[in-house]
Design an enzyme around this catalytic site. Structure first.
Site, mmCIF file in Angstrom:
data_model
loop_
_atom_site.group_PDB
_atom_site.id
_atom_site.type_symbol
_atom_site.label_atom_id
_atom_site.label_comp_id
_atom_site.label_asym_id
_atom_site.label_seq_id
_atom_site.Cartn_x
_atom_site.Cartn_y
_atom_site.Cartn_z
ATOM 1 N N SER A 143 0.771 -1.316 -0.153
ATOM 2 C CA SER A 143 -0.002 0.368 -0.419
ATOM 3 C C SER A 143 0.545 1.173 0.164
ATOM 4 C CB SER A 143 -0.972 0.002 1.348
ATOM 5 O OG SER A 143 -1.861 1.147 1.337
ATOM 6 N N ASP A 160 -8.778 -5.095 -5.751
ATOM 7 C CA ASP A 160 -8.144 -3.481 -5.134
ATOM 8 C C ASP A 160 -8.553 -2.871 -5.936
ATOM 9 O OD1 ASP A 160 -6.874 -1.754 -3.432
ATOM 10 O OD2 ASP A 160 -4.602 -3.280 -3.904
ATOM 11 N N HIS A 194 -6.811 -5.568 -1.265
ATOM 12 C CA HIS A 194 -5.603 -4.887 -1.001
ATOM 13 C C HIS A 194 -4.776 -6.084 -0.211
ATOM 14 C CE1 HIS A 194 -3.428 -0.951 -0.551
ATOM 15 N NE2 HIS A 194 -3.854 -1.020 0.349
#
Length: 720
Positions: A566, A648, A680
């Site tokens: 991320s 995601d 994600h």
């Protein structure tokens, strides 16, 4: 007496050698097959028992196993628990037809006590799209046969029961003001459609890993009555917030009298994608009213909880209307005179959950210097008394009598279990022991706190873990792990994703630092990343690395790797353009372009806050462009493993594909690991196992020593 660094290293080495002789290294297989808590833990009204769901994956059988267990609260002995229901299913994405591939047993979830000796639970039929509430009498190790109480025509969740009022409450996804039956009919019509089109006139279109539909999660109430020692429904479930347009997207809590519930929701509108503002609502279970107690709250609300007498509600409130990492402030609202008081207003920490200890004291969990702690707070004075300050407290719930709470508790070398905590002095008693081998016959490296001087002279805290059998006279490769968020932190807590012990067990000295933007060090430190994405955090990471290498000569400066997800993946792309210190990089679901991310992400309030505006504003666009990794791809040289999930919707898959394209088109060694069925995070056990082997194989490939490179067939090896 403080130990010198050299003495500390000697003790670490001695401990590692002793433990290494007694235990084998921790492997990805061990992690994937750990026993885990799943969902909520229910405490019986008399405090004698707990009920919880326990899951485990078998690599050999490719099956997921689960059990619904009832256990005495005062016992952690093997065999003390009673199995209420068992279930297993083939966990492969496309299991073959035939014997042995089908699901087996009863998939029980959502345990809820209907009395001190009667447990309720829910099963959901995925083919019929219905849910059934069962009840079973439990007495010691004896149990009765589960009996169906009622079946809902649609799936239900968040099951709660008030024995005082006899009201069962739950959430269900419904269309507008429709009943459960009407929703089931509309669902059937939807399944009969010949086309698959979805049409939108407003944001938001999708969230996290799901496309938004007309259906909203709303709270329903059903009266249960006892007849011949059996509970039966009286009437039909009623949508108690129907017609309000409110979405009960997080769980709700009953008032002590069982006549009201409190929950958090956003007001209906078209600004969900760019505002975080939400409110605490109190709704009557008869559906006559749903009123916000904090209509003037600017930011997100969280964790409402009634006092024991039902006269007050404590909750958490942020101030900023578009900032999900603003400081949570503690509020106490009086239902009698509608007044609100601030509690510990000057406390520069952001609590995550509240409970009432008594009518004058609150309990709060909060993040501080790498630990998720538990403390009690005097409502009048704001004075804080720590209860649990080591490792990390997860969720918590009140135990009957109010002198103890039950918490989930873990550490970097301590898998998650349930514990009882005394509200008086913080003494802890273990309740479960779900993974007894880990830390005993399987070695787990204990973390050591480290701190370095970062950008602007800020202290940068983190953890270092050493490989099994660590010898400071030898050299080791480094795994430098960068957290996501970015407003989060590395805590001394167990995780089934990015578990630092996995990298240490593979022979890497493993280091994780909390740079500017991290939580647990005061709000100013958290805010310091705003419009500084590739600035202060990057400088702090590199300054910390320099000081780490100076102070730890056993780290081989020619065998450094960095990994992140991320925001950590963003930072990997930024690192690739601004330093050649690392031999290999791993980018999981990272950002390639700040501008393309803005137009494709689900939560617009996030980039609008981080980059101080929208990219179609001339001044703000300069911020987006300044910090976009895409502008510097011509400088990328370091071999990179790129990982991304199709579902995601926070950072869409094109960000990963773009990163891989930029690398390979320039001839930089790279590998793309793609998951069509993950979001994600990588959550499915077999996918997680593959993830770990790919990641460890990649960083090992580029950091092999001369001795270890002789084995060219190993996917990954224990580093020498």
């Amino acid at each position: 007496m403080a130990l010198s660094p050299s003495k500390m290293l000697q003790l670490l080495a001695a401990a590692a050698l002793v433990l290494g002789a007694l235990a084998r290294p921790f492997t990805p297989e061990d992690l994937v097959e750990t026993s885990r808590l799943s969902g909520n833990v229910a405490v019986s009204p008399d405090g004698a028992f707990i009920a919880y769901k326990h899951t485990r994956y078998s690599i050999d059988k490719k099956r997921q196993f689960s059990k619904l267990l009832v256990q005495p609260l005062d016992s952690q002995q093997a065999g003390a628990s009673t199995v209420i229901a068992e279930y297993s299913h083939d966990a492969r994405p496309n299991p073959p037809s035939g014997a042995g591939s089908s699901s087996k047993g009863m998939d029980a979830s959502e345990p809820v006590w209907l009395s001190s000796d009667t447990l309720g639970f829910v099963t959901t039929d995925k083919n019929a799209h219905t849910s059934t509430l069962y009840s079973v009498r439990v007495s010691g190790k004896r149990r009765g046969k589960p009996r169906a109480v009622f079946t809902a025509p649609v799936p239900i969740a968040d099951i709660q029961y008030s024995e005082k009022s006899g009201i069962l409450a739950f959430t269900a996804q419904v269309y507008g003001n429709s009943t459960l039956e009407e929703t089931a009919r509309l669902d059937e019509e939807e399944r009969e459609r010949a086309d698959t089109a979805m049409v939108y006139d407003e944001l938001w279109v999708r969230h996290w890993d799901t496309f938004v539909t007309e259906k909203k999660p709303q709270i329903h109430a059903l009266k249960l009555a006892s007849s011949k020692r059996r509970l039966k429904p009286r009437g039909r479930p009623q949508n108690i917030i129907g017609g309000t347009g409110l979405e009960a997207s997080s769980s709700f809590v009953f008032a002590p009298n069982g006549r009201q519930v409190a929950f958090v929701a956003k007001r209906p509108g078209t600004d969900y994608a760019w505002r975080t503002t939400s409110h605490v609502y109190v709704a009557d279970v008869d559906g006559t009213a749903a009123v916000a107690i904090n209509p003037g709250g600017g930011g997100a609300s969280a964790s409402p909880v009634f006092s024991a007498d039902g006269r007050r509600i404590a909750y958490l409130q942020m101030s900023a209307p578009a900032y999900e990492a603003d400081r949570n402030q503690i509020k106490v609202y009086s239902l009698e005179d509608r007044s609100t008081v601030d509690v510990a207003a000057s406390w520069d920490r952001s609590p995550s959950e509240l409970l009432w200890a008594d009518d004058r004291t609150l309990l709060a969990t909060y993040n501080e210097y790498g630990r998720n702690k538990l403390a009690k707070i005097d409502i009048q004075t704001g004075a804080l008394t720590p209860l649990v300050s080591e490792h990390s407290v997860g969720s918590m719930q009140q135990l009957p009598g109010a002198r103890e709470v039950m918490v989930s508790y873990s550490g970097l070398a301590l898998p998650t279990d349930l514990y009882r905590v005394s509200v008086g002095d913080g003494r802890m008693a273990r309740v479960t022991r779900m993974n007894p081998r880990l830390g005993t016959s399987v070695h787990l490296s204990a973390p050591e706190d480290v701190e370095f001087a970062g950008a602007d002279g800020d202290p940068i805290h983190g953890f270092i873990l050493h490989p099994p059998g660590f010898d400071p006279a030898r050299t080791y490769p480094l795994a430098y792990v960068i957290h996501g968020g970015p407003q989060s932190s590395f805590t001394d807590s167990w995780s089934t994703r990015w578990n630092l012990n996995i990298f240490a067990a593979a022979g890497f000295v493993t280091v994780a630092m909390d740079f500017q933007g991290s939580t647990g060090y005061g709000q100013n430190f958290t805010d310091a990343i705003r419009n500084q994405w590739g600035g202060k955090p990057f400088r702090s990471l590199m300054l910390s690395l320099e000081q780490l290498l100076e102070s730890r000569p056993y780290i081989d400066q020619n065998r450094l790797t960095a990994l992140g997800a991320s925001y950590g993946g963003y930072q990997i792309n930024w690192i690739n353009a601004h330093t050649t210190a690392f031999k290999a990089l791993v980018n999981h679901d990272g950002m390639f372009s700040t501008i393309s991310t803005y137009y494709s992400t689900d939560e617009l309030y996030f980039p609008e806050t981080e980059f101080e505006g929208v990219p179609f504003d001339k001044e703000a666009r300069q911020n987006y462009e300044r910090w976009s990794p895409e502008r510097n791809v011509q400088n990328w040289k370091t071999p990179t493993l790129v990982i991304h999930g199709e579902k995601d919707y926070r950072l869409v898959v094109s960000e990963g594909l773009s990163t891989f394209t930029a690398l390979r088109r320039q001839g930089v060694p790279a590998r793309f690991l793609y998951y069509p069925d993950e979001n994600h995070w990588v959550l499915k056990p077999a996918n997680s196992l593959r993830w770990h082997h790919e990641v460890l194989g990649w960083i090992t490939r580029w950091t092999r020593s001369v001795e270890s490179s002789r084995d060219s067939h190993a996917n990954f090896i224990i580093q020498q």
